[in-house]
Design an enzyme around this catalytic site. Sequence first.
Site, PDB file in Angstrom:
ATOM      1  N   ASP A  24     -13.569  -3.994  -1.507  1.00 40.02           N
ATOM      2  CA  ASP A  24     -13.449  -3.804  -0.245  1.00 40.02           C
ATOM      3  C   ASP A  24     -14.621  -3.708   0.386  1.00 40.02           C
ATOM      4  O   ASP A  24     -15.740  -3.186   0.345  1.00 40.02           O
ATOM      5  CB  ASP A  24     -12.826  -2.369  -0.154  1.00 40.02           C
ATOM      6  CG  ASP A  24     -11.543  -2.091  -0.572  1.00 40.02           C
ATOM      7  OD1 ASP A  24     -10.641  -3.324  -0.679  1.00 40.02           O
ATOM      8  OD2 ASP A  24     -11.075  -1.044  -1.147  1.00 40.02           O
ATOM      9  N   ASP A  33       0.880  -1.178  -0.065  1.00 46.07           N
ATOM     10  CA  ASP A  33       0.084  -0.077  -0.005  1.00 46.07           C
ATOM     11  C   ASP A  33       1.027   1.279   0.012  1.00 46.07           C
ATOM     12  O   ASP A  33       1.846   1.548   0.859  1.00 46.07           O
ATOM     13  CB  ASP A  33      -1.002   0.122   1.119  1.00 46.07           C
ATOM     14  CG  ASP A  33      -1.808  -1.278   1.377  1.00 46.07           C
ATOM     15  OD1 ASP A  33      -2.265  -1.582   0.008  1.00 46.07           O
ATOM     16  OD2 ASP A  33      -2.295  -1.594   2.280  1.00 46.07           O
TER      17      ASP A  33
END
Length: 250
Positions: A130, A11
């Site tokens: 997500d 990330d």
Amino acid sequence: MLTKRIIPCLDVNNGRTVKGTNFVNLRDAGDPVELAARYSDEGADELVFLDISATLEERGTFLKLVERIARAIDIPFAVGGGIRTTDDIARVLDAGADKVALNSAIVRRPELLEEAAACVGAQSIVAAIDAKRVGAMWLVFTKSGTERTSRNAVDWAEEAVRRGAGELLVTSMDRDGTLTGYDVELLGSIATRVRVPLIASGGAGTKEHMLEAFLRGNADAVLAASIFHFGTYSIREVKEFLSFNNVPVR
């Protein structure tokens, strides 16, 4: 039997690898190019790079960083964040990625999946989902987890595959960064509805959690960040443990 894959996740925010909990409280985890090279050398099967602020900042992916990572590794490489059009997809693949991970853009306009698959092939298209439990179901969130939608995550997974996604990357927002294990109920619910590879994400804290994702969640791959970035386990340790427990790995 196909081998199961171990996938470290980078990330990236402002050029640095970060890791948070439940998508917030980010802390620095190192240089993404150095980490990518290390994981490639250690035996990772693939790598995922997510430019987590690109969509929020309404900008494209940092292609120069993608190019640097691609030159540093010799394993398959998926890139997500800030990808909105087929032209964006082409640019990311030209920069060295093997796959693109799409989330907010395909929720906003699902037809992009069909267009993308027609342009570059379903094998290069990953639908990133997500998901957060809300009541009795999981809902899809977009824009790095900041925007709640009304889409049921399990239904959306099935639709995404029908429209052209060749793989699913399913992240439990409830488990992300908690080190308490993957949401195997979510994974299992999706696995029964699709026939494409499923990558489990969110919650890996132990080798046992990865084993559980394969055995109970029916995942084809496990993605992890914290346990690799901060040295809890090496990729070799994870693979040896899985092999000992009769999970086929490379």
